[in-house]
Scaffold this active site. Structure first.
Site, PDB file in Angstrom:
ATOM      1  N   TYR A 137     -17.172  17.277 -15.680  1.00 33.69           N
ATOM      2  CA  TYR A 137     -17.650  15.905 -15.566  1.00 33.69           C
ATOM      3  C   TYR A 137     -18.624  15.756 -14.396  1.00 33.69           C
ATOM      4  CZ  TYR A 137     -17.475  10.923 -14.412  1.00 33.69           C
ATOM      5  OH  TYR A 137     -17.809   9.638 -14.089  1.00 33.69           O
ATOM      6  N   ASP A 194      -7.570  19.111 -14.575  1.00 36.73           N
ATOM      7  CA  ASP A 194      -7.989  17.765 -14.973  1.00 36.73           C
ATOM      8  C   ASP A 194      -7.659  17.628 -16.449  1.00 36.73           C
ATOM      9  OD1 ASP A 194      -9.254  15.473 -15.851  1.00 36.73           O
ATOM     10  OD2 ASP A 194     -11.041  15.757 -14.627  1.00 36.73           O
ATOM     11  N   LYS A 196      -9.021   6.266 -19.055  1.00 36.63           N
ATOM     12  CA  LYS A 196      -9.353   6.737 -20.396  1.00 36.63           C
ATOM     13  C   LYS A 196      -8.143   6.605 -21.338  1.00 36.63           C
ATOM     14  CE  LYS A 196     -13.292   7.857 -18.446  1.00 36.63           C
ATOM     15  NZ  LYS A 196     -13.076   7.798 -17.006  1.00 36.63           N
ATOM     16  N   ARG A 205       0.837  -1.197   0.000  1.00 33.26           N
ATOM     17  CA  ARG A 205       0.000   0.000   0.000  1.00 33.26           C
ATOM     18  C   ARG A 205       0.875   1.252   0.000  1.00 33.26           C
ATOM     19  NH1 ARG A 205      -1.184   2.432   4.525  1.00 33.26           N
ATOM     20  NH2 ARG A 205      -1.379   0.511   5.748  1.00 33.26           N
TER      21      ARG A 205
END
Length: 367
Positions: free
Chosen positions: A96, A168, A193, A44
């Site tokens: 978005y 973004d 994406k 982690r």
């Protein structure tokens, strides 16, 4: 230069001569002695495969550190941890729907205020800055209206008022734009994406240039634990190797399709920035979006973007479904708007499919 950097990204330099990076699935790492570490203790906190991707991506962005997260929204959420109750963030008006939903939640639950402003109007943005303002959050090409914002003046404005500029950059990717090198403080991507590029990995990534920001985000990344799995990091590295080829092809296809759609009586508005493979179309009211989607034969009705296949999305009931109707109305997100992520198929096939689907979706008289 960037083409070569992408094609040869994260080549291994170990003694085996392997070209592909290994996938380290181990969650724990042996300590040589008490108080000693190989640099890896628990996955982690740090994983060799994730480190390989993060280091390569930071270099690609012109940053000092990247943080691979379990989704694009996890990347946005990671950044939200930099702010406290009472802070205000100025946000580009069209964005978005998932980001809108998360910001609304943070405002209701934690008292962090998100004010939506028109970043095409520099004066409005500057006049909105007050003593509580801590950051600007911008999509340089908005989703789904494809509004292109000139972000460079806002880098200067942010420095003037000691604000963070958060970009973004999901649509543009580091291949078309590197905001950190232009003056941004934080850049994020939904790596699901274009970065992954094959619709087979869910991921996000945040990159910064400032060491203090890197340390803060590194602590949050470890504490929250929304880190990316080794296999998914490997898939992102593999996707990056063809990013330039995919972007160029999808961008070329999108430009040609936007030009063709401008001549169609069935389409009232073509929304395209001239960059990326993303565009939106507003169908004439005489045409049914539902019938159009049902008639597709090659293009795919699905809720994502940036892959090799052409995807068509209906923002009203998909990406922006949780946005209140009055907010959708303000942004022009109506029941006639569709968003297209143009893939790398043969252009003629994509065009023919969309034109036939339009022709077979007429339900009334053109108004």
């Amino acid at each position: 230069m960037k083409d070569t950097q992408l094609a040869q990204i994260s080549l291994t330099k170990d003694l085996t001569g392997a070209i592909a990076n290994p996938i380290y699935l181990s969650t724990a790492y042996q300590h040589p002695h008490l108080g000693q570490s190989t640099g890896y203790d628990y996955t982690r906190t740090k994983n060799p495969t994730r480190s390989s991707f993060e280091e390569a991506f930071a270099k690609l962005e012109g940053g000092t550190a990247s943080f691979a997260t379990s989704s694009g929204m996890a990347a946005v959420q990671l950044i939200c941890n930099l702010f406290k109750p009472g802070d205000e963030i100025l946000v580009a008006f069209d964005l978005y729907g998932g980001t809108f939903r998360l910001f609304d939640y943070y405002e209701q639950q934690y008292g962090i205020h998100f004010k939506y402003v028109d970043f095409l109007n520099y004066e409005e943005v500057e006049n909105s800055i007050n003593k509580h303002t801590k950051a600007l959050f911008i999509e340089p090409i908005s989703n789904p209206q494809m509004i292109q914002i000139d972000v460079e003046p806002y880098y200067v404005l942010s420095k003037k008022h000691h604000l963070l500029t958060i970009i973004d950059n999901t649509f543009l990717t580091p291949y078309l734009s590197t905001p950190l090198e232009q003056g941004a403080d934080i850049v994020l991507h939904s790596a699901t994406k274009y970065i992954g590029g094959h619709n087979d990995v869910l991921a996000g990534v945040v990159t910064v240039k400032d060491d203090t920001l890197a340390e803060q985000l590194g602590q949050f990344h470890n504490m929250i634990g929304a880190t990316l799995s080794p296999l998914d990091c490997y898939l992102l590295q593999r996707g990056l190797k063809t990013l330039h080829l995919r972007i160029e092809r999808s961008q070329d296809n999108a430009r040609r399709l936007a030009k063709r759609c401008e001549t169609s009586d069935s389409i009232d508005e073509v929304l395209y920035s001239g960059k990326t493979g993303m565009l939106s179309l507003r169908l004439n009211k005489a045409y049914s979006v539902a019938k159009f989607l049902e008639n597709l034969e090659i293009c795919i009705f699905a809720e994502s973007l940036g892959g090799t296949e052409t995807f068509i999305t209906f923002p009203y009931t998909q990406t922006h479904v949780d946005m209140p109707d009055d907010e959708k109305d303000k942004r022009g997100i109506d029941e006639h708007l569709i968003r297209l992520s143009i893939g790398i198929e043969d252009y003629k096939d994509v065009e023919a499919d969309i034109i036939q689907a339009l022709e077979n979706s007429k339900v009334g008289v053109i108004s």
